[in-house]
Design a protein around this motif. Structure first.
Motif, PDB file in Angstrom:
ATOM      1  N   TYR A   1     -15.460 -53.644 -11.277  1.00  0.00           N
ATOM      2  CA  TYR A   1     -15.469 -52.198 -11.494  1.00  0.00           C
ATOM      3  C   TYR A   1     -14.044 -51.652 -11.560  1.00  0.00           C
ATOM      4  O   TYR A   1     -13.733 -50.814 -12.397  1.00  0.00           O
ATOM      5  CB  TYR A   1     -16.272 -51.501 -10.391  1.00  0.00           C
ATOM      6  CG  TYR A   1     -16.511 -50.043 -10.655  1.00  0.00           C
ATOM      7  CD1 TYR A   1     -17.186 -49.624 -11.794  1.00  0.00           C
ATOM      8  CD2 TYR A   1     -16.065 -49.075  -9.776  1.00  0.00           C
ATOM      9  CE1 TYR A   1     -17.407 -48.284 -12.048  1.00  0.00           C
ATOM     10  CE2 TYR A   1     -16.281 -47.735 -10.023  1.00  0.00           C
ATOM     11  CZ  TYR A   1     -16.951 -47.342 -11.158  1.00  0.00           C
ATOM     12  OH  TYR A   1     -17.163 -46.016 -11.411  1.00  0.00           O
ATOM     13  N   HIS A   2     -13.174 -52.160 -10.697  1.00  0.00           N
ATOM     14  CA  HIS A   2     -11.768 -51.746 -10.725  1.00  0.00           C
ATOM     15  C   HIS A   2     -11.116 -52.155 -12.048  1.00  0.00           C
ATOM     16  O   HIS A   2     -10.349 -51.388 -12.632  1.00  0.00           O
ATOM     17  CB  HIS A   2     -11.025 -52.364  -9.537  1.00  0.00           C
ATOM     18  CG  HIS A   2      -9.615 -51.909  -9.411  1.00  0.00           C
ATOM     19  ND1 HIS A   2      -9.273 -50.679  -8.920  1.00  0.00           N
ATOM     20  CD2 HIS A   2      -8.447 -52.520  -9.719  1.00  0.00           C
ATOM     21  CE1 HIS A   2      -7.960 -50.540  -8.924  1.00  0.00           C
ATOM     22  NE2 HIS A   2      -7.430 -51.657  -9.413  1.00  0.00           N
TER      23      HIS A   2
ATOM     24  N   THR B   1     -12.708 -37.696 -10.373  1.00  0.00           N
ATOM     25  CA  THR B   1     -13.677 -38.720  -9.968  1.00  0.00           C
ATOM     26  C   THR B   1     -13.177 -40.099 -10.344  1.00  0.00           C
ATOM     27  O   THR B   1     -13.236 -41.031  -9.536  1.00  0.00           O
ATOM     28  CB  THR B   1     -15.032 -38.457 -10.641  1.00  0.00           C
ATOM     29  OG1 THR B   1     -15.473 -37.152 -10.283  1.00  0.00           O
ATOM     30  CG2 THR B   1     -16.061 -39.475 -10.217  1.00  0.00           C
ATOM     31  N   HIS B   2     -12.671 -40.253 -11.558  1.00  0.00           N
ATOM     32  CA  HIS B   2     -12.146 -41.537 -12.015  1.00  0.00           C
ATOM     33  C   HIS B   2     -10.962 -41.969 -11.138  1.00  0.00           C
ATOM     34  O   HIS B   2     -10.872 -43.126 -10.734  1.00  0.00           O
ATOM     35  CB  HIS B   2     -11.710 -41.406 -13.479  1.00  0.00           C
ATOM     36  CG  HIS B   2     -11.357 -42.695 -14.112  1.00  0.00           C
ATOM     37  ND1 HIS B   2     -12.197 -43.352 -14.968  1.00  0.00           N
ATOM     38  CD2 HIS B   2     -10.255 -43.469 -14.017  1.00  0.00           C
ATOM     39  CE1 HIS B   2     -11.629 -44.463 -15.372  1.00  0.00           C
ATOM     40  NE2 HIS B   2     -10.447 -44.554 -14.810  1.00  0.00           N
TER      41      HIS B   2
ATOM     42  N   SER C   1     -16.590 -55.021  -6.730  1.00  0.00           N
ATOM     43  CA  SER C   1     -15.424 -54.151  -6.605  1.00  0.00           C
ATOM     44  C   SER C   1     -14.335 -54.538  -7.605  1.00  0.00           C
ATOM     45  O   SER C   1     -13.734 -53.667  -8.245  1.00  0.00           O
ATOM     46  CB  SER C   1     -14.874 -54.204  -5.177  1.00  0.00           C
ATOM     47  OG  SER C   1     -13.760 -53.378  -5.043  1.00  0.00           O
TER      48      SER C   1
ATOM     49  N   TRP D   1     -10.255 -41.140  -8.006  1.00  0.00           N
ATOM     50  CA  TRP D   1     -10.664 -41.549  -6.663  1.00  0.00           C
ATOM     51  C   TRP D   1     -11.414 -42.871  -6.670  1.00  0.00           C
ATOM     52  O   TRP D   1     -11.259 -43.691  -5.760  1.00  0.00           O
ATOM     53  CB  TRP D   1     -11.480 -40.454  -5.985  1.00  0.00           C
ATOM     54  CG  TRP D   1     -10.575 -39.424  -5.403  1.00  0.00           C
ATOM     55  CD1 TRP D   1     -10.367 -38.160  -5.862  1.00  0.00           C
ATOM     56  CD2 TRP D   1      -9.697 -39.597  -4.282  1.00  0.00           C
ATOM     57  NE1 TRP D   1      -9.421 -37.538  -5.093  1.00  0.00           N
ATOM     58  CE2 TRP D   1      -8.994 -38.392  -4.107  1.00  0.00           C
ATOM     59  CE3 TRP D   1      -9.441 -40.653  -3.414  1.00  0.00           C
ATOM     60  CZ2 TRP D   1      -8.065 -38.216  -3.112  1.00  0.00           C
ATOM     61  CZ3 TRP D   1      -8.513 -40.478  -2.410  1.00  0.00           C
ATOM     62  CH2 TRP D   1      -7.836 -39.276  -2.270  1.00  0.00           C
ATOM     63  N   ARG D   2     -12.243 -43.101  -7.672  1.00  0.00           N
ATOM     64  CA  ARG D   2     -12.954 -44.384  -7.749  1.00  0.00           C
ATOM     65  C   ARG D   2     -11.969 -45.535  -7.911  1.00  0.00           C
ATOM     66  O   ARG D   2     -12.140 -46.592  -7.305  1.00  0.00           O
ATOM     67  CB  ARG D   2     -13.941 -44.376  -8.908  1.00  0.00           C
ATOM     68  CG  ARG D   2     -15.162 -43.549  -8.613  1.00  0.00           C
ATOM     69  CD  ARG D   2     -16.124 -43.540  -9.762  1.00  0.00           C
ATOM     70  NE  ARG D   2     -17.283 -42.723  -9.428  1.00  0.00           N
ATOM     71  CZ  ARG D   2     -18.195 -42.352 -10.292  1.00  0.00           C
ATOM     72  NH1 ARG D   2     -18.099 -42.732 -11.552  1.00  0.00           N
ATOM     73  NH2 ARG D   2     -19.203 -41.611  -9.914  1.00  0.00           N
ATOM     74  N   GLN D   3     -10.945 -45.326  -8.702  1.00  0.00           N
ATOM     75  CA  GLN D   3      -9.948 -46.380  -8.880  1.00  0.00           C
ATOM     76  C   GLN D   3      -9.189 -46.629  -7.582  1.00  0.00           C
ATOM     77  O   GLN D   3      -8.907 -47.768  -7.230  1.00  0.00           O
ATOM     78  CB  GLN D   3      -8.998 -46.022 -10.012  1.00  0.00           C
ATOM     79  CG  GLN D   3      -8.181 -47.196 -10.470  1.00  0.00           C
ATOM     80  CD  GLN D   3      -7.461 -46.929 -11.771  1.00  0.00           C
ATOM     81  OE1 GLN D   3      -7.329 -45.793 -12.198  1.00  0.00           O
ATOM     82  NE2 GLN D   3      -6.996 -47.988 -12.401  1.00  0.00           N
TER      83      GLN D   3
ATOM     84  N   THR E   1     -11.594 -48.409  -4.954  1.00  0.00           N
ATOM     85  CA  THR E   1     -11.768 -49.831  -5.246  1.00  0.00           C
ATOM     86  C   THR E   1     -10.478 -50.610  -5.008  1.00  0.00           C
ATOM     87  O   THR E   1     -10.531 -51.772  -4.590  1.00  0.00           O
ATOM     88  CB  THR E   1     -12.260 -50.060  -6.690  1.00  0.00           C
ATOM     89  OG1 THR E   1     -11.350 -49.452  -7.613  1.00  0.00           O
ATOM     90  CG2 THR E   1     -13.657 -49.505  -6.885  1.00  0.00           C
TER      91      THR E   1
END
Length: 127
Positions: A78-79, A22-23, A75, A25-27, A30
């Protein structure tokens, strides 16, 4: 069912945290979003170069520009938080300093994000 952990891992009860994908893919999401958002931001800054205060506030008062600027902030912050979290988890080995720096990273990111959102909203609403 085969247990894939090492004997030491079984004794300690350590296993997968189930959070890495999850981490990751989120990185990546973003990062891809930031390519387009930062491009918009750079083009906006270049187009406003040499402009006075009124022209900059008029540009940011446009709802489309304000919304995209808010997307840039959210974005980007958060990135930044995700990236610093990886650095902290990889290079801070003691538990207390790791916990404290992860907490500081979260608070710093929240502060920067909220202050930036406030600034964009204040300028876009003419304050």
């Amino acid at each position: 069912m085969t247990d894939m952990r090492t004997p030491l891992g079984r004794v300690r009860g350590l296993g997968s945290a189930r959070d890495g994908t999850t981490h990751f893919w989120r990185q990546r999401v973003t990062a891809v979003a930031n390519v387009f958002l930062i491009t918009f931001f750079v083009v906006l800054v270049i187009s406003l170069q040499g402009g006075d205060y009124e022209s900059v506030t008029a540009a940011l008062a446009n709802p489309f520009v304000a919304i995209v600027m808010l997307m840039v902030v959210v974005s980007g912050v958060y990135h930044m938080k995700l990236g610093m979290q990886i650095v902290i988890e990889d290079y801070v080995h003691d538990e207390l300093p790791k916990f404290l720096t992860l907490m500081a990273n979260t608070f710093f990111s929240a502060f920067i994000g909220l202050a930036s959102i406030f600034a964009v909203l204040k300028i876009s609403f003419g304050g």
